[in-house]
Design a protein around this motif. Sequence first.
Motif, PDB file in Angstrom:
ATOM      1  N   PRO A 183      22.202 -47.694 -47.130  1.00  0.00           N
ATOM      2  CA  PRO A 183      22.882 -47.049 -46.002  1.00  0.00           C
ATOM      3  C   PRO A 183      24.074 -47.892 -45.562  1.00  0.00           C
ATOM      4  O   PRO A 183      23.988 -49.121 -45.528  1.00  0.00           O
ATOM      5  CB  PRO A 183      21.820 -47.005 -44.915  1.00  0.00           C
ATOM      6  CG  PRO A 183      20.843 -48.068 -45.288  1.00  0.00           C
ATOM      7  CD  PRO A 183      20.885 -48.200 -46.761  1.00  0.00           C
ATOM      8  N   ILE A 235      23.667 -47.206 -39.574  1.00  0.00           N
ATOM      9  CA  ILE A 235      22.458 -46.551 -39.078  1.00  0.00           C
ATOM     10  C   ILE A 235      22.760 -45.069 -38.913  1.00  0.00           C
ATOM     11  O   ILE A 235      23.757 -44.690 -38.279  1.00  0.00           O
ATOM     12  CB  ILE A 235      22.026 -47.142 -37.720  1.00  0.00           C
ATOM     13  CG1 ILE A 235      21.680 -48.617 -37.914  1.00  0.00           C
ATOM     14  CG2 ILE A 235      20.843 -46.386 -37.147  1.00  0.00           C
ATOM     15  CD1 ILE A 235      21.522 -49.364 -36.620  1.00  0.00           C
ATOM     16  N   ILE A 236      21.939 -44.214 -39.513  1.00  0.00           N
ATOM     17  CA  ILE A 236      22.174 -42.781 -39.391  1.00  0.00           C
ATOM     18  C   ILE A 236      21.206 -42.199 -38.364  1.00  0.00           C
ATOM     19  O   ILE A 236      20.388 -42.903 -37.801  1.00  0.00           O
ATOM     20  CB  ILE A 236      22.058 -42.076 -40.760  1.00  0.00           C
ATOM     21  CG1 ILE A 236      20.722 -42.440 -41.419  1.00  0.00           C
ATOM     22  CG2 ILE A 236      23.195 -42.451 -41.662  1.00  0.00           C
ATOM     23  CD1 ILE A 236      19.676 -41.423 -41.280  1.00  0.00           C
ATOM     24  N   GLY A 250      18.229 -40.581 -36.595  1.00  0.00           N
ATOM     25  CA  GLY A 250      16.814 -40.373 -36.801  1.00  0.00           C
ATOM     26  C   GLY A 250      16.483 -38.927 -36.453  1.00  0.00           C
ATOM     27  O   GLY A 250      17.042 -38.364 -35.494  1.00  0.00           O
ATOM     28  N   VAL A 251      15.601 -38.326 -37.242  1.00  0.00           N
ATOM     29  CA  VAL A 251      15.259 -36.914 -37.014  1.00  0.00           C
ATOM     30  C   VAL A 251      14.575 -36.743 -35.655  1.00  0.00           C
ATOM     31  O   VAL A 251      14.836 -35.808 -34.920  1.00  0.00           O
ATOM     32  CB  VAL A 251      14.347 -36.405 -38.152  1.00  0.00           C
ATOM     33  CG1 VAL A 251      13.844 -34.999 -37.847  1.00  0.00           C
ATOM     34  CG2 VAL A 251      15.119 -36.403 -39.456  1.00  0.00           C
ATOM     35  N   SER A 271      26.282 -37.044 -41.970  1.00  0.00           N
ATOM     36  CA  SER A 271      24.883 -37.423 -41.812  1.00  0.00           C
ATOM     37  C   SER A 271      24.284 -36.786 -40.552  1.00  0.00           C
ATOM     38  O   SER A 271      23.102 -36.453 -40.523  1.00  0.00           O
ATOM     39  CB  SER A 271      24.735 -38.945 -41.772  1.00  0.00           C
ATOM     40  OG  SER A 271      25.257 -39.441 -40.582  1.00  0.00           O
ATOM     41  N   VAL A 298      23.310 -33.333 -41.399  1.00  0.00           N
ATOM     42  CA  VAL A 298      22.037 -33.339 -42.129  1.00  0.00           C
ATOM     43  C   VAL A 298      20.885 -33.509 -41.158  1.00  0.00           C
ATOM     44  O   VAL A 298      19.871 -32.799 -41.230  1.00  0.00           O
ATOM     45  CB  VAL A 298      22.037 -34.472 -43.185  1.00  0.00           C
ATOM     46  CG1 VAL A 298      20.663 -34.592 -43.836  1.00  0.00           C
ATOM     47  CG2 VAL A 298      23.103 -34.211 -44.231  1.00  0.00           C
ATOM     48  N   ILE A 301      17.792 -30.924 -40.554  1.00  0.00           N
ATOM     49  CA  ILE A 301      16.366 -31.267 -40.723  1.00  0.00           C
ATOM     50  C   ILE A 301      15.611 -31.076 -39.411  1.00  0.00           C
ATOM     51  O   ILE A 301      14.494 -30.549 -39.382  1.00  0.00           O
ATOM     52  CB  ILE A 301      16.226 -32.721 -41.227  1.00  0.00           C
ATOM     53  CG1 ILE A 301      16.812 -32.838 -42.643  1.00  0.00           C
ATOM     54  CG2 ILE A 301      14.767 -33.170 -41.236  1.00  0.00           C
ATOM     55  CD1 ILE A 301      17.003 -34.270 -43.118  1.00  0.00           C
ATOM     56  N   GLU A 349      12.364 -28.911 -38.588  1.00  0.00           N
ATOM     57  CA  GLU A 349      11.157 -29.505 -38.021  1.00  0.00           C
ATOM     58  C   GLU A 349      10.694 -28.744 -36.783  1.00  0.00           C
ATOM     59  O   GLU A 349       9.523 -28.435 -36.623  1.00  0.00           O
ATOM     60  CB  GLU A 349      11.413 -30.978 -37.633  1.00  0.00           C
ATOM     61  CG  GLU A 349      11.586 -31.915 -38.801  1.00  0.00           C
ATOM     62  CD  GLU A 349      10.273 -32.414 -39.391  1.00  0.00           C
ATOM     63  OE1 GLU A 349      10.324 -33.398 -40.132  1.00  0.00           O
ATOM     64  OE2 GLU A 349       9.208 -31.822 -39.117  1.00  0.00           O
ATOM     65  N   THR A 363       6.806 -38.167 -36.387  1.00  0.00           N
ATOM     66  CA  THR A 363       7.112 -39.591 -36.454  1.00  0.00           C
ATOM     67  C   THR A 363       7.510 -39.922 -37.867  1.00  0.00           C
ATOM     68  O   THR A 363       7.565 -39.053 -38.717  1.00  0.00           O
ATOM     69  CB  THR A 363       5.881 -40.413 -36.044  1.00  0.00           C
ATOM     70  OG1 THR A 363       4.793 -39.965 -36.823  1.00  0.00           O
ATOM     71  CG2 THR A 363       5.584 -40.251 -34.593  1.00  0.00           C
ATOM     72  N   GLU A 364       7.768 -41.182 -38.063  1.00  0.00           N
ATOM     73  CA  GLU A 364       8.236 -41.579 -39.392  1.00  0.00           C
ATOM     74  C   GLU A 364       7.209 -41.216 -40.457  1.00  0.00           C
ATOM     75  O   GLU A 364       6.076 -41.610 -40.400  1.00  0.00           O
ATOM     76  CB  GLU A 364       8.473 -43.111 -39.430  1.00  0.00           C
ATOM     77  CG  GLU A 364       9.775 -43.535 -38.841  1.00  0.00           C
ATOM     78  CD  GLU A 364       9.730 -43.551 -37.329  1.00  0.00           C
ATOM     79  OE1 GLU A 364       8.884 -44.256 -36.794  1.00  0.00           O
ATOM     80  OE2 GLU A 364      10.537 -42.844 -36.697  1.00  0.00           O
TER      81      GLU A 364
END
Lengths: 201, 201, 260
Positions: C178, C181-182, C184-185, C215, C218, C222, C226, C259-260
Amino acid sequence: MDNKALESTIEAVLFAAGEPVPAGRIASVAGVVEDEVFAAAKSLADYYSYSQRGICLVRTDDKLQLCSAPEYAGEVIHVLEKRRPPKLSQTSLEVLAICAYFQPVTRAYVEQVRGVDSSYTMGVLLERGLIESCGRLDVPGRPTIYKTTDLFLRSMGITNLSELPKLPDMTSQDSISKLNGIIEAIKAEENGQLAIGDSED
Amino acid sequence: MDNKALESTIEAVLFAAGEPVPAGRIASVAGVVEDEVFAAAKSLADYYSYSQRGICLVRTDDKLQLCSAPEYAGEVIHVLEKRRPPKLSQTSLEVLAICAYFQPVTRAYVEQVRGVDSSYTMGVLLERGLIESCGRLDVPGRPTIYKTTDLFLRSMGITNLSELPKLPDMTSQDSISKLNGIIEAIKAEENGQLAIGDSED
Amino acid sequence: MDNPTFHLEGIVKTRDEMQDFSGPLSLILMLLSKNKIEIRDLKISEILDQYLAYIEQMQEMDLDVASEFVQMASHLLYIKTRTLLVGDEVEELDELMTSLEQLKCHDAYSSIKAITPELLTAYSRGSMTFSKPPEPLNPIIDKSYRYSHEPRELLLALSSVFSRSGGVQEPTKLVPMPKRIIYGVREKCLQLVELLRSCEGRTLKELYLMSKSRSEVVATFISVLELCSSGSIAITESGGELSVSLVNDGDIRLSDMITE
C-alpha cells in the motif's frame, strides 16, 4: 502522580497484597523513587494512627504492610473467632532475645548461652514465624543458623533490628579482671621461657 | 461505642477478615443493632469513595467486605504480578522492525520479507499493543494492514516515526553493508566515540 | 619474610576463606600479618599490647567491645599457648578456655534476661496486629508492553532479517504494498450510515461521486455491499436512478459486527 494518588495507590496495593511488599516494587510501578514511597507511606501511617483508624501501616526494613490496628484486636478476635496470639513465655522470650541480639545463631549457641536444651522452644518460635533458618554454618556438622523474621519486627513494633532496645552491658568485672590476670601470667611465663630458651642456646 | 469507634471497628474487622463478614456478627460484638452497623458501613464506604482512597467497602445482602479500589487495579496488578510479561524476542523485534519501517504492512508482506510464517508473532505484537490494524488493502482478499501504535513510539523513546534512524535504500546491492554502517555509526555516537577521521569516509 | 605464612590449621584453611572472617579472628590475622612472622615465633606480649591498644581505640570510638574482648583474648591465648604447652598444661588451658567461654555466656545471658521485660511490653502490643489474606488478582491482565528499547535495535533486527534472506529483493514485485493508508470498510460503513441518517434518499451515484480517490470509491462500493447484506440499508430503483436509504433508522449493530 501526586501525593494523594500515591498514598491511595500504596493503600490499594498493600491491601490487595496482605503480606509485606518491597517499597521498591511500588516505586517502579508508580514511577517515583523509593524515598517518595517511604514518605507517602509515613504520611499514610501517621494519618491512620492520628485518626484512630482500624488499620495501621507497618514498615519492616524496606517493606510495607497493612495490618489491623492493635486497638481493635479484641473485636477482630471476637467477630472472626481468631485465636488470640499466644503470649510468649519467659523461656520463649529469652530464646527469641538471644536470636535477635546475636543473630545469626545456631541452636547450640542458644543452648550454650542459656545452659539448657532449647530445641523445643526454637521449634515453637519457628512455627510462629518469629525466627527462620537462613543457611548453614560452614563448620563440621554444618549446623543450621537462624535469624529473626519480618513478623518479629512487626510484633516488636519496630522497623529494623537497630531499633531494638539496647542490650545492657553485663560484662562482669569478674571476667575482665580474671582475663587481665591471665594475660599478666602469660607475659611473665613467656618472658621466662624466652629467657630459658636464650640461655640454652 | 460512638460512630467513629464503630467505623474503625468495622474497618479493622473487615480488613482482618479479607472476605465478606455478616453485619450481624459485628453488631453483636460491638453491642449495637445491625442497622447501626449498616449505617456506619455506609458512612465509611462514602468516605472511601469521596476521598478516593485505595480501598472500598462493598455490601452484598447482609454482608460487608473491604476490597482494593478498582481505580488502582492496574497498579495493584503491576506490583503484585509475580510473573513479568516477557521482553520482545528476536523474532518479535524483527517483525516489529519490518512493521515500523515499511508501514502500513500486511501480514503477507512481513512473511515475504522474513521468509517464514509470522502470524503468531503479529498476534503477540497486537496483543501487547505495539501494532494495530488500520484498515484493509484494496486488493483481492482484502488483507488487513497494520501500523505501529503510540505505545510503540513510547517504548522506543521517540515522539514520532521520523525520529527512527533512517534506513538506506534496501534495493541496492550493498544495502546490508550500508545498513550495518549506519548501526555502527549510531553505536559509536551513543558511546560518544565518533572520531573525526570517520566522518571523512 | 615478605610473605607471611599462617599456621592456623583447623581455623583457616585457605587465604580465600579469610575474606569471610570479621571480628576477632580477622583481627588475629591482621595482627599476624602486621608482624609478618609465624605464630610459633610470635611474641604474645607484643600481640597483646597491640590488641589492647586496638581495644582502647575502639572504646574511644564508643564501640561496644567488652564481650568481644573476652572472646578475642581467649582465642589469642588459646592459639599461642597450645604451641607452648604440653600434656597437663594443655588440659589446664582447655579448662581455662571453657571457664572463659562460660563467663562470656553468663554475661550474655544476664544481658538477655535484663532486656526481656522490655521486649515483652513491645510484643504484647505489636503482636495484636492482624494481617489479611491476599486478594485474588484480577485475571484480566493488561498485556500491553512495558519495556523500553533503543531504535537501533530495530535496525539490528532488520539487518539480521536481510542478511538471512541473502540480500534484498524488491518486495513490491510479489505483494502489492500500500502506498498510503486506505479507507477501512468499517469506517466507511459508519460514515455512510451517518450520512444517510442526516440526509435521507441519496442516490448511489452521489455516494460514489463524493469519493475523492479510486480507493475511496472501492471502499464505498464494498461498504454498500456490506450494508446491504447486513440489511442496514436498502437500494431502490426509481427513474433509472438507484436510491439508497436506511433500514430501521440505521440500526448499525449489524454493521458493528463487520470487523476485520
